[in-house]
Design an enzyme around this catalytic site. Sequence first.
Site, PDB file in Angstrom:
ATOM      1  N   LYS A  87       3.873  21.735 -48.042  1.00 17.71           N
ATOM      2  CA  LYS A  87       2.598  21.010 -48.007  1.00 17.71           C
ATOM      3  C   LYS A  87       2.487  20.258 -46.677  1.00 17.71           C
ATOM      4  O   LYS A  87       3.364  19.466 -46.327  1.00 17.71           O
ATOM      5  CB  LYS A  87       2.557  20.045 -49.196  1.00 17.71           C
ATOM      6  CG  LYS A  87       1.180  19.655 -49.652  1.00 17.71           C
ATOM      7  CD  LYS A  87       1.292  18.884 -50.949  1.00 17.71           C
ATOM      8  CE  LYS A  87      -0.029  18.406 -51.448  1.00 17.71           C
ATOM      9  NZ  LYS A  87       0.131  17.433 -52.533  1.00 17.71           N
ATOM     10  N   ILE A  88       1.404  20.542 -45.968  1.00 17.55           N
ATOM     11  CA  ILE A  88       1.236  20.045 -44.595  1.00 17.55           C
ATOM     12  C   ILE A  88      -0.083  19.277 -44.498  1.00 17.55           C
ATOM     13  O   ILE A  88      -1.119  19.768 -44.953  1.00 17.55           O
ATOM     14  CB  ILE A  88       1.124  21.258 -43.618  1.00 17.55           C
ATOM     15  CG1 ILE A  88       2.290  22.227 -43.773  1.00 17.55           C
ATOM     16  CG2 ILE A  88       0.902  20.823 -42.190  1.00 17.55           C
ATOM     17  CD1 ILE A  88       3.505  21.860 -42.988  1.00 17.55           C
TER      18      ILE A  88
END
Length: 218
Positions: A87-88
Amino acid sequence: MKFFIDTANLDQIKEANDMGILDGVTTNPSLMAKEGIAGNKNVWKHYEKIANIVDGDVSAEVIATDFKGMVNEGEILAAIAPNIVVKIPMIKEGVKALSYFTEQGIRTNCTLVFSAAQALLAAKAGATYVSPFIGRVDDTNWDGLQLIEEIVEIYANYGFLTEVLAASIRTSLHIKQCALIGADVVTCPLKTIEGLFKHPLTDIGLEKFLADYKKVNG
Ligand code: E4P
């Protein structure tokens, strides 16, 4: 539509998984902190536990905000289990990291998305999922569901494969509305998923059926 649970609480993840309707899990640093999980090694161990409970995708968020840091951390997270999705955050360095992971074949979830323009960038960078935050948009008196509609339309216009993961869901009504719009995934707390079961006429009807059964069967 896929159902993800938005928590790092193992009991709640198990409970949702036992219902047979769970397709994955999303977490974030705040949710990890809520469970009292501190220190990178403990956080990574916790992700491993979550990934072992569910068959579906588990989003694990990076803490770094620079490209190199996100890449290093993301590679460690992706190696924890095959169902981990990195998750960015939607920042410039994050878009670079999304493109890098796409090239490497590592799946990603672009988080903290609050506009259709940001969602377009995430799709261009090849994100597996994009996470627009409905509830937080609503909190600012903008329209979170309209945001989902716009992203679904833009992705359909160009055939982007990025899945729209509606996040920051506050009510069971949000879930139904996301389904009507055509969001690919919703992620929500257990109590919001449980809200879907509820209808007063179901309770009244069941009570009557059981009472009638008792009348003749004792
Ligand atoms: C999504 O991935 C986020 O973890 C989450 O949905 C944020 O929800 P909140 O606005 O209720 O914190």
